[in-house]
Scaffold this motif. Structure first.
Motif, PDB file in Angstrom:
ATOM      1  N   SER A 121      58.419  12.490 -62.156  1.00  0.00           N
ATOM      2  CA  SER A 121      56.984  12.230 -62.065  1.00  0.00           C
ATOM      3  C   SER A 121      56.708  11.363 -60.850  1.00  0.00           C
ATOM      4  O   SER A 121      57.595  10.742 -60.288  1.00  0.00           O
ATOM      5  CB  SER A 121      56.503  11.537 -63.336  1.00  0.00           C
ATOM      6  OG  SER A 121      57.174  10.300 -63.488  1.00  0.00           O
ATOM      7  N   GLY A 122      55.487  11.336 -60.445  1.00  0.00           N
ATOM      8  CA  GLY A 122      55.099  10.530 -59.299  1.00  0.00           C
ATOM      9  C   GLY A 122      54.715  11.400 -58.122  1.00  0.00           C
ATOM     10  O   GLY A 122      54.680  12.622 -58.205  1.00  0.00           O
ATOM     11  N   SER A 123      54.469  10.734 -57.007  1.00  0.00           N
ATOM     12  CA  SER A 123      54.015  11.467 -55.830  1.00  0.00           C
ATOM     13  C   SER A 123      54.758  11.041 -54.565  1.00  0.00           C
ATOM     14  O   SER A 123      54.272  11.259 -53.469  1.00  0.00           O
ATOM     15  CB  SER A 123      52.511  11.265 -55.654  1.00  0.00           C
ATOM     16  OG  SER A 123      52.233   9.886 -55.489  1.00  0.00           O
ATOM     17  N   ASN A 124      55.918  10.434 -54.721  1.00  0.00           N
ATOM     18  CA  ASN A 124      56.697   9.985 -53.577  1.00  0.00           C
ATOM     19  C   ASN A 124      57.234  11.187 -52.804  1.00  0.00           C
ATOM     20  O   ASN A 124      58.065  11.940 -53.302  1.00  0.00           O
ATOM     21  CB  ASN A 124      57.845   9.090 -54.046  1.00  0.00           C
ATOM     22  CG  ASN A 124      58.642   8.517 -52.895  1.00  0.00           C
ATOM     23  OD1 ASN A 124      58.477   8.905 -51.745  1.00  0.00           O
ATOM     24  ND2 ASN A 124      59.526   7.590 -53.220  1.00  0.00           N
TER      25      ASN A 124
END
Length: 67
Positions: free
Chosen positions: A41-44
Motif C-alpha cells: 500500500s502507499g504511493s511511494n
C-alpha cells in the motif's frame, strides 16, 4: 496485443505477467523495462516493482524476430 507472437507482443511487461497462466513462458525482447505497479500500500514511486505470478517462466534478451 495478445502476446501470442513477436508481432502481437504486449507493450507492457506487467500486462504479460498478469495474463500468464500456470506453465506459460514469457519471452522478453532485449531492452529496458520499468515496473508500473507499487508493491503493497502507499504511493511511494520507489516501491514500484514487477509483481510476478507463480508457476510461469520469464526469459529475456531476445531480438524479437524468432518464430
Amino acid at each position: 496485443q495478445n502476446g501470442q507472437s513477436w508481432s502481437t507482443a504486449f507493450n507492457d511487461l506487467q500486462q504479460a505477467i498478469d495474463s500468464a497462466i500456470i506453465g506459460d513462458t514469457i519471452f522478453v525482447a532485449k531492452g529496458v523495462y520499468y515496473p508500473s505497479q507499487i508493491a503493497g500500500s502507499g504511493s511511494n514511486e520507489r516501491a514500484k516493482t514487477f509483481l510476478l505470478g507463480s508457476h510461469s517462466r520469464i526469459y529475456g534478451g531476445f531480438e524479437g524476430n524468432y518464430t
